[in-house]
Structure formats: structure tokens, C-alpha cells
Design a protein around this motif. Structure first.
Motif, PDB file in Angstrom:
ATOM      1  N   PRO A 198       2.527   1.623  -4.119  1.00 45.17           N
ATOM      2  CA  PRO A 198       1.670   1.057  -5.174  1.00 45.17           C
ATOM      3  C   PRO A 198       2.139   1.473  -6.568  1.00 45.17           C
ATOM      4  CG  PRO A 198       0.653   3.012  -4.281  1.00 45.17           C
ATOM      5  CD  PRO A 198       1.917   2.807  -3.489  1.00 45.17           C
ATOM      6  N   LYS A 253      -3.561   1.026  -5.283  1.00 39.71           N
ATOM      7  CA  LYS A 253      -3.571   1.356  -3.858  1.00 39.71           C
ATOM      8  C   LYS A 253      -4.966   1.180  -3.272  1.00 39.71           C
ATOM      9  CE  LYS A 253      -2.421   4.985  -0.528  1.00 39.71           C
ATOM     10  NZ  LYS A 253      -1.859   6.345  -0.337  1.00 39.71           N
ATOM     11  N   ILE A 271       0.837  -1.205   0.000  1.00 43.75           N
ATOM     12  CA  ILE A 271       0.000   0.000   0.000  1.00 43.75           C
ATOM     13  C   ILE A 271       0.872   1.254   0.000  1.00 43.75           C
ATOM     14  CG2 ILE A 271      -1.639   1.353   1.391  1.00 43.75           C
ATOM     15  CD1 ILE A 271      -2.874  -1.294   2.308  1.00 43.75           C
ATOM     16  N   ARG A 272       2.014   1.175   0.666  1.00 44.42           N
ATOM     17  CA  ARG A 272       2.917   2.326   0.751  1.00 44.42           C
ATOM     18  C   ARG A 272       3.692   2.546  -0.549  1.00 44.42           C
ATOM     19  NH1 ARG A 272       3.470   3.514   6.303  1.00 44.42           N
ATOM     20  NH2 ARG A 272       2.608   1.870   7.642  1.00 44.42           N
TER      21      ARG A 272
END
Length: 215
Positions: free
Chosen positions: A71, A77, A68-69
Motif C-alpha cells: 500500500p 491499506k 494490500i501487501r
């Protein structure tokens, strides 16, 4: 036991109405979420799947958090955040897979398949819409066919109207949490009280416990 696809209404409904039930997440839907969120990340998809299926859910969530950090784009994301939320919400349903494995209960695929064959395939075709009364009537017919009772029904009952009761929504969870001043007395028959073991001490205890007002 309840098997489900992991939607929030299922998990909250089980918690409200069936708090003692065992919930398992149908793995088909979990894998489907993997493909949606990790379609371009085959290696990560396999790594996270292996972690979850070995009951290392926190480690799997940690890997998703790292993705997620970093993407590929905003769409990925968004899908990764949805996957993270989905797994977090259904972690108990995943964990229960391992608790039930010894009982040879691993998936809820049969439930999903029956719903699809009995309901979805008939009711969700393009352009269809149903009133509650019409849907209940068609379900009665579908049920009769699946139970192998259609021929008998057609010969004996086709001239009669199919009785469709008025649709009643389920009672809210708050209804079952209401406190009452007194509990209703339920009359039941206990076979042991009239069986061959009436002279046994445990039957005497059971007879005493069953007396009205004992408690």
C-alpha cells in the motif's frame, strides 16, 4: 429478489429470513467503494472493475490482495482491506447480476432511488431526529402524498386523527425455526374442484390430496 448496498445486516437478514430469495448488489455502491479504496489507483480500479463485471471475482480479489501487501500508506491499506471484505461478503450479489441479466434486471437503482426520495431526503436532514411514533406518522403523510391521495384525504379526513399502530420489531429468525407438534389446517377453496373439469382424473387426484388427514 432483494437489492441492497452490501451491508452485513442485509446479507445476514436475507439468509435468515428469506433463504430462497435472490440477492443482487447495487453496483452504485460497489463503484462507490472502488473510489474510496482506489482513489489514487485509476488503472487498478478499472482492471478490478472489469474483472468483477466479467464474473472473475477471485481474480479481482487476488489483485486487491497484492495491493494490500504494497500500500501507499496505512490508510490505503485499511481501505483496501475493507474493499476486499466487502467484495468477499457480496460475491453472490455480484454473481447474480449475470444470472438476472437475461431477464433485464441488472441494477437495484430504482429501489435505492425510491428509498432516497421517499424517506432519506425527508428524514435525514441536518439536526433532525425522530421518535418511532413520529417517524411512522410522517411516513403515513409522505405515503399519501406520493400516492396522489393527499387532496382527497385533506377534504374528507383531515379532522380525524391518523391512526398509528404500535411499532413492533420483526420476529427473530429462531421463531420460524421452532418445531411444532402439529401443523395448523388452513381452509381454502380450490376452483378446480367445482369447475368444468370435475370428471378429469387429475381433479380426482387433487380432491383426494385435499382431504383432511390424507397425508
Amino acid at each position: 429478489m432483494f437489492g441492497g448496498d452490501g451491508d452485513s445486516w442485509i446479507t445476514s437478514g436475507i439468509k435468515d429470513y428469506f433463504p430462497l430469495a435472490t440477492y443482487i448488489l447495487d453496483l452504485y455502491h460497489l463503484y462507490k467503494r472502488f473510489k474510496e479504496a482506489l482513489g489514487r489507483r485509476k488503472e487498478e480500479q478499472k482492471a478490478i472493475k472489469d474483472l468483477l463485471l466479467s464474473n472473475q471475482i477471485d481474480k479481482g480479489l487476488s489483485v486487491i490482495d497484492q495491493l494490500i501487501r504494497n500500500p501507499y500508506d496505512l490508510k490505503e491499506k485499511d481501505n483496501l482491506v475493507k474493499l476486499y471484505t466487502y467484495i468477499s461478503r457480496n460475491r453472490l450479489g455480484i454473481t447474480n447480476q449475470f444470472k438476472l441479466k437475461d431477464k433485464e434486471i441488472e441494477r437495484a437503482g430504482a429501489i435505492e432511488s425510491n428509498v432516497r426520495k421517499a424517506i432519506s431526503a425527508r428524514f435525514k436532514k441536518r439536526g433532525m431526529s425522530w421518535s418511532k411514533r413520529g417517524a411512522l406518522a410522517l411516513l403515513k403523510i409522505k405515503e399519501t402524498i406520493l400516492n396522489g391521495e393527499w387532496d382527497d384525504w385533506w377534504e374528507t379526513e383531515r379532522e380525524r386523527n391518523i391512526k398509528i399502530t404500535e411499532f413492533k420489531p420483526p420476529l427473530p429468525a429462531s421463531y420460524f425455526n421452532q418445531e411444532t407438534e402439529s401443523s395448523p389446517i388452513v381452509e381454502v377453496t380450490i376452483p378446480a374442484l367445482s369447475g368444468p373439469d370435475q370428471d378429469k382424473p387429475w381433479v380426482g387426484v387433487l380432491r383426494k390430496l385435499s382431504e383432511v388427514g390424507y397425508y
